[in-house]
Motif scaffolding. Sequence first.
Motif: not given
Length: 373
Positions: A149-165, A262-264
């Motif tokens: 659950a922690g790994t999945r949560s960390d991945y979602d956080r990194v994915l969100k930040q990277r997509t924003s960049l 595409r920004g994703i």
Amino acid sequence: MYVAHLSLHDFRSYPALEVDLEPGVTSFVGRNGHGKTNIVEAIDYLSRLSSHRVAGDLPLVRKGATQAVVRAAVVRDDRRAVLEVEINPGKSNRARVNRGQLPRARELIGLVRTVVFAPDDLALVKGDPTERRHFADDLLVLHQGARYAGTRSDYDRVLKQRTSLLKTARVRGSSAEAALSTLEVWDERLARLGAEIMAARSTLVDDLNPLLGKAYEAVARGATRDDATLAYKPSFEVDGDLPLEEAMLAEIQRRRPDELDRGISLVGPHRDDIVCSLGELPVKGYASHGESWSFALAMRLASYELLRSTGDDPVLILDDVFAELDTGRRAQLAELVAGAEQVLVTAAVSEDIPEGLRGRRFDVADGVVSAVE
């Protein structure tokens, strides 16, 4: 392991509810919209801190209230523990065990485990890849506990930040240059966490396949255990000569122009799929309604068998599922799950429940839960 008592406060339609439960089969019978599914949903939420019905926490809190509390007394090897989660939409949830607060709510995950059968399960095989990713991740959370659950949560956080960049980098100027300069750091984090998730899902599929075949043979007329299979399908071609993390990072670098355009984020487990097949053909688009239902049921039964092979029997929840099955499949499913330590059934009418699962019964009407003697 079984749930001996359930307390709800401002959860869904219940201002307050106290229900004593027992091992074996318990059914909650009542018309749709009267609150029977809310009861089993609460137990499932306690298991994995998410609902099988909605994506967020807000609908779980009774209208007019600011938080909800789910509390359950759980018995394991004659020892009793009280598990509690305080649901605070928009804020951090809080969890307690025997009134002692846990550092993080997700540490509650897996202390009681559930497997839910529901009418929406047909989406597992007929829906889009998101449904199958959720199936795998939910099962892995129960199978591996808070770590996954922690790994999945960390991945979602990194994915969100990277997509924003990536979106920022599409715009010319100093901000775009700054985004590009830090993108590689987030690439590495995404690849590291993504590789962990992909490896876990791939292993899960390998573990499920023999159990799935056996379950499908049991619920589908004339089937053999070689008919039903799952295959993990990453979003990119995996080079067997490279470690998974390196392969994903290489693919990220290769797709960089497309991602910037595409920004994703186009690479990673958030775009993977699990292919469900009967023989040589995928279930989606080729299987009949009955075959699809049997496959979805087999996936849940395989999940149950996997979890019980690594610990206590999960609590089995059959949520309005019998109305979707013919008489033969009802009896088959009842026979397969009747030996579980605890089975919780919801149904609109008692006649929908097969004879093999006629245990203790509660009637639910207008939010009032009454034991039937």
